[in-house]
Write a protein that holds these residues in place. Structure first.
Motif, PDB file in Angstrom:
ATOM      1  N   TYR A   1      -9.854   4.655  -0.096  1.00 17.69           N
ATOM      2  CA  TYR A   1      -8.488   4.190   0.170  1.00 17.69           C
ATOM      3  C   TYR A   1      -8.144   4.351   1.646  1.00 17.69           C
ATOM      4  O   TYR A   1      -7.557   3.451   2.267  1.00 17.69           O
ATOM      5  CB  TYR A   1      -7.478   4.961  -0.690  1.00 17.69           C
ATOM      6  CG  TYR A   1      -6.143   4.263  -0.781  1.00 17.69           C
ATOM      7  CD1 TYR A   1      -5.872   3.407  -1.838  1.00 17.69           C
ATOM      8  CD2 TYR A   1      -5.167   4.441   0.196  1.00 17.69           C
ATOM      9  CE1 TYR A   1      -4.652   2.739  -1.925  1.00 17.69           C
ATOM     10  CE2 TYR A   1      -3.953   3.780   0.118  1.00 17.69           C
ATOM     11  CZ  TYR A   1      -3.704   2.929  -0.944  1.00 17.69           C
ATOM     12  OH  TYR A   1      -2.511   2.253  -1.008  1.00 17.69           O
ATOM     13  N   LYS A   2      -8.512   5.474   2.213  1.00 15.87           N
ATOM     14  CA  LYS A   2      -8.255   5.717   3.636  1.00 15.87           C
ATOM     15  C   LYS A   2      -8.918   4.640   4.500  1.00 15.87           C
ATOM     16  O   LYS A   2      -8.288   4.075   5.405  1.00 15.87           O
ATOM     17  CB  LYS A   2      -8.788   7.095   4.030  1.00 15.87           C
ATOM     18  CG  LYS A   2      -8.805   7.318   5.532  1.00 15.87           C
ATOM     19  CD  LYS A   2      -9.570   8.563   5.935  1.00 15.87           C
ATOM     20  CE  LYS A   2      -9.732   8.618   7.456  1.00 15.87           C
ATOM     21  NZ  LYS A   2     -10.377   9.865   7.915  1.00 15.87           N
ATOM     22  N   ASN A   3     -10.169   4.367   4.233  1.00 15.25           N
ATOM     23  CA  ASN A   3     -10.922   3.398   5.045  1.00 15.25           C
ATOM     24  C   ASN A   3     -10.439   1.963   4.827  1.00 15.25           C
ATOM     25  O   ASN A   3     -10.406   1.171   5.762  1.00 15.25           O
ATOM     26  CB  ASN A   3     -12.414   3.505   4.724  1.00 15.25           C
ATOM     27  CG  ASN A   3     -13.009   4.833   5.174  1.00 15.25           C
ATOM     28  OD1 ASN A   3     -12.541   5.433   6.145  1.00 15.25           O
ATOM     29  ND2 ASN A   3     -14.024   5.306   4.465  1.00 15.25           N
ATOM     30  N   LYS A   4     -10.069   1.645   3.602  1.00 15.57           N
ATOM     31  CA  LYS A   4      -9.657   0.270   3.289  1.00 15.57           C
ATOM     32  C   LYS A   4      -8.286  -0.056   3.868  1.00 15.57           C
ATOM     33  O   LYS A   4      -8.072  -1.144   4.414  1.00 15.57           O
ATOM     34  CB  LYS A   4      -9.646   0.066   1.764  1.00 15.57           C
ATOM     35  CG  LYS A   4      -9.237  -1.346   1.328  1.00 15.57           C
ATOM     36  CD  LYS A   4      -9.312  -1.462  -0.198  1.00 15.57           C
ATOM     37  CE  LYS A   4      -8.825  -2.817  -0.684  1.00 15.57           C
ATOM     38  NZ  LYS A   4      -9.692  -3.939  -0.249  1.00 15.57           N
ATOM     39  N   TYR A   5      -7.354   0.917   3.770  1.00 16.74           N
ATOM     40  CA  TYR A   5      -5.985   0.639   4.164  1.00 16.74           C
ATOM     41  C   TYR A   5      -5.542   1.373   5.432  1.00 16.74           C
ATOM     42  O   TYR A   5      -4.379   1.260   5.844  1.00 16.74           O
ATOM     43  CB  TYR A   5      -5.039   0.994   3.009  1.00 16.74           C
ATOM     44  CG  TYR A   5      -5.289   0.172   1.762  1.00 16.74           C
ATOM     45  CD1 TYR A   5      -4.981  -1.180   1.719  1.00 16.74           C
ATOM     46  CD2 TYR A   5      -5.853   0.758   0.629  1.00 16.74           C
ATOM     47  CE1 TYR A   5      -5.210  -1.933   0.577  1.00 16.74           C
ATOM     48  CE2 TYR A   5      -6.088   0.014  -0.521  1.00 16.74           C
ATOM     49  CZ  TYR A   5      -5.767  -1.334  -0.540  1.00 16.74           C
ATOM     50  OH  TYR A   5      -5.994  -2.076  -1.668  1.00 16.74           O
ATOM     51  N   LYS A   6      -6.465   2.157   6.021  1.00 13.53           N
ATOM     52  CA  LYS A   6      -6.154   2.896   7.262  1.00 13.53           C
ATOM     53  C   LYS A   6      -4.947   3.816   7.090  1.00 13.53           C
ATOM     54  O   LYS A   6      -4.016   3.819   7.895  1.00 13.53           O
ATOM     55  CB  LYS A   6      -5.893   1.906   8.422  1.00 13.53           C
ATOM     56  CG  LYS A   6      -6.978   0.850   8.591  1.00 13.53           C
ATOM     57  CD  LYS A   6      -8.357   1.459   8.764  1.00 13.53           C
ATOM     58  CE  LYS A   6      -9.429   0.376   8.884  1.00 13.53           C
ATOM     59  NZ  LYS A   6     -10.804   0.936   8.860  1.00 13.53           N
TER      60      LYS A   6
ATOM     61  N   GLU B   1       0.832  -1.208   0.000  1.00 13.16           N
ATOM     62  CA  GLU B   1       0.000   0.000   0.000  1.00 13.16           C
ATOM     63  C   GLU B   1       0.864   1.255   0.000  1.00 13.16           C
ATOM     64  O   GLU B   1       2.029   1.226   0.348  1.00 13.16           O
ATOM     65  CB  GLU B   1      -0.893   0.000   1.250  1.00 13.16           C
ATOM     66  CG  GLU B   1      -1.805  -1.204   1.345  1.00 13.16           C
ATOM     67  CD  GLU B   1      -1.677  -1.908   2.688  1.00 13.16           C
ATOM     68  OE1 GLU B   1      -1.229  -1.275   3.652  1.00 13.16           O
ATOM     69  OE2 GLU B   1      -2.025  -3.093   2.750  1.00 13.16           O
ATOM     70  N   PHE B   2       0.234   2.354  -0.366  1.00 16.52           N
ATOM     71  CA  PHE B   2       0.896   3.652  -0.288  1.00 16.52           C
ATOM     72  C   PHE B   2       0.876   4.137   1.156  1.00 16.52           C
ATOM     73  O   PHE B   2       0.032   3.724   1.960  1.00 16.52           O
ATOM     74  CB  PHE B   2       0.191   4.648  -1.211  1.00 16.52           C
ATOM     75  CG  PHE B   2       0.326   4.320  -2.668  1.00 16.52           C
ATOM     76  CD1 PHE B   2       1.419   4.758  -3.392  1.00 16.52           C
ATOM     77  CD2 PHE B   2      -0.646   3.555  -3.308  1.00 16.52           C
ATOM     78  CE1 PHE B   2       1.554   4.442  -4.743  1.00 16.52           C
ATOM     79  CE2 PHE B   2      -0.528   3.233  -4.661  1.00 16.52           C
ATOM     80  CZ  PHE B   2       0.581   3.674  -5.372  1.00 16.52           C
ATOM     81  N   ASP B   3       1.797   5.023   1.489  1.00 22.71           N
ATOM     82  CA  ASP B   3       1.871   5.534   2.859  1.00 22.71           C
ATOM     83  C   ASP B   3       0.739   6.517   3.171  1.00 22.71           C
ATOM     84  O   ASP B   3       0.338   6.670   4.327  1.00 22.71           O
ATOM     85  CB  ASP B   3       3.215   6.237   3.094  1.00 22.71           C
ATOM     86  CG  ASP B   3       4.385   5.283   2.943  1.00 22.71           C
ATOM     87  OD1 ASP B   3       4.290   4.146   3.450  1.00 22.71           O
ATOM     88  OD2 ASP B   3       5.386   5.659   2.309  1.00 22.71           O
ATOM     89  N   CYS B   4       0.259   7.194   2.140  1.00 26.71           N
ATOM     90  CA  CYS B   4      -0.828   8.148   2.337  1.00 26.71           C
ATOM     91  C   CYS B   4      -1.525   8.378   1.005  1.00 26.71           C
ATOM     92  O   CYS B   4      -1.008   8.013  -0.059  1.00 26.71           O
ATOM     93  CB  CYS B   4      -0.320   9.476   2.907  1.00 26.71           C
ATOM     94  SG  CYS B   4       0.785  10.383   1.794  1.00 26.71           S
ATOM     95  N   VAL B   5      -2.704   8.982   1.066  1.00 28.98           N
ATOM     96  CA  VAL B   5      -3.441   9.331  -0.146  1.00 28.98           C
ATOM     97  C   VAL B   5      -3.711  10.832  -0.114  1.00 28.98           C
ATOM     98  O   VAL B   5      -4.071  11.392   0.917  1.00 28.98           O
ATOM     99  CB  VAL B   5      -4.750   8.511  -0.269  1.00 28.98           C
ATOM    100  CG1 VAL B   5      -5.653   8.720   0.932  1.00 28.98           C
ATOM    101  CG2 VAL B   5      -5.484   8.855  -1.563  1.00 28.98           C
TER     102      VAL B   5
END
Length: 409
Positions: free
Chosen positions: A127-132, A106-110
């Protein structure tokens, strides 16, 4: 860092985000962009991208993921379809896990570069919700107030619907960057966003906008408006001022108005110029970013205008930074933060948004200045730019903030 940017528009469409992403790559970060199929501003999919071509590509070191997008064309219906097609398809893609970093993680942030529409942020929220991961949002257009420019009434169902959607988006963002100081109060008052979550991060101009010292005395004064030609830009006021100027027989020099850009109101503005029988106005349509310095070089001053009576009028259009970076005086029919900037920089003249007569007077006043006085206004514009809007300052603040806040998460 590994950063995923989300924005419906990206290169080859004319948006500054590509410059930001490429600079971050040069600074050693891994950058990917989740974007739409290019069709702005003409509304037709670019030839090289038709039939699902180049849905994944690498541009100057930036990985580009393109999601299904219905072209905006020239109608309200297609614009709505354009907005929702990208918002929905990109969100589904995130849910399906289609967008990963080079190593498959995953990416570190979106980071959502939010222009219009606000729904383009949905993929970032997913993306935030899926990968925290932390969600950063850079607000270029304030929604739902941007809709009022198109005639949407604030007490109507459409406005209320998009206010609900906007509230969800802005509240879901962990950190919000704004391009105008006035936006801070707007978010606090309208959406109950904590002020400490909001950071003022003004735009900058691309490196090709630099001062030109070769100006000489000419037989005419050339004024240029460069950028999107839509309802928000209020070009009707400029054209009516041009009409007053043309009727003035006491002008020491001919004053000519140049409009470089495209948008939903281009045909209407051409029709108005024809109706007013203007011979001191030229339209050039959309030109590439690389061509713009040519128009700037020929210009004695640059024009900026926005409609009034809205939070939109307090926007600092990105063209303002380009004008100042190029060391050009500014003549504006505008209020809010842009008015403050021009007055603080002492780089031009500003009048209220719809005040045609005062705008014409300011243009006449500028035309009476000597070349040296006009150059001095331009120097003051560049000086203010270097102090407040430089690219180096922008990138340092952005990179530092992303790294610090992402590690905190």
């Amino acid at each position: 860092m590994k950063i995923l940017f989300v924005c419906q528009h990206y290169k080859p469409e004319p948006f500054r985000l590509s410059d930001i992403c490429e600079d971050l790559v040069q600074r050693g970060h891994e950058v990917a962009v989740l974007t739409g199929i290019p069709n702005y501003p003409e509304g037709e999919i670019y030839a090289d991208y038709r039939n699902k071509k180049k849905m994944r590509e690498t541009i100057e070191g930036v990985a580009v993921f393109r999601s299904y997008t219905i072209p905006r064309r020239k109608s309200t219906l297609y614009r709505v379809l354009n907005y929702f097609s990208f918002a929905i398809s990109s969100s589904i893609g995130v849910l399906l896990g289609k967008y990963k970093a080079k190593d498959g993680t995953e990416f570190d942030c979106v980071f959502v570069n939010q222009s219009s529409p606000v729904m383009m942020a949905w993929a970032g929220m997913v993306y935030k919700n899926k990968y925290k991961k932390p969600l950063f949002l850079y607000c270029m257009d304030v929604w739902p107030d941007s809709l009022t420019v198109g005639g949407v009434k604030q007490d109507g169902l459409i406005f209320k619907l998009f206010k609900f959607i906007s509230k969800k988006v802005y509240r879901a963002s962990d950190y919000i960057f704004v391009t105008s100081p006035s936006f801070k109060n707007y978010f606090v008052q309208q959406f109950d966003i904590l002020e400490q979550k909001i950071t003022y991060l003004p735009q900058y101009a691309e490196d090709l906008f630099i001062p030109d010292e070769s100006r000489v005395n000419k037989e005419s004064v050339d004024l240029t408006f460069a950028g999107n030609i839509g309802k928000a830009q209020n070009l009707e006021t400029i054209l009516k001022a041009a009409s007053l100027i043309e009727k003035n027989t006491n002008l020491p020099k001919k004053i000519h108005f140049h409009f470089v850009g495209d948008g939903t109101e281009l045909l209407s503005m051409k029709a108005l110029a024809h109706e007013l029988e203007l011979k001191n106005v030229s339209f050039y349509g959309r030109r590439s970013l690389e061509e713009m310095p040519i128009f700037y070089k020929k210009s004695d001053a640059m024009l900026v205008s926005l409609i009034g009576d809205s939070i939109v009028s307090r926007t600092i259009p990105g063209k303002v930074q380009s004008y100042m970076a190029a060391g050009k005086p500014i003549i504006g029919a505008i209020s809010g933060d842009t008015k403050t900037i021009v007055e603080e920089a002492k780089c031009g003249f500003v009048s209220p948004e719809q005040d045609v007569e005062q705008l014409a007077k300011n243009i006449y006043k500028f035309s009476m200045l000597s070349i040296e006085e006009q150059k001095e206004l331009g120097k003051q514009a560049r000086c203010y730019y270097e102090k407040h809007f430089s690219k180096e300052q922008f990138m340092f603040e952005l990179e530092t903030y992303l790294e610090r806040k992402s590690k905190k998460e």
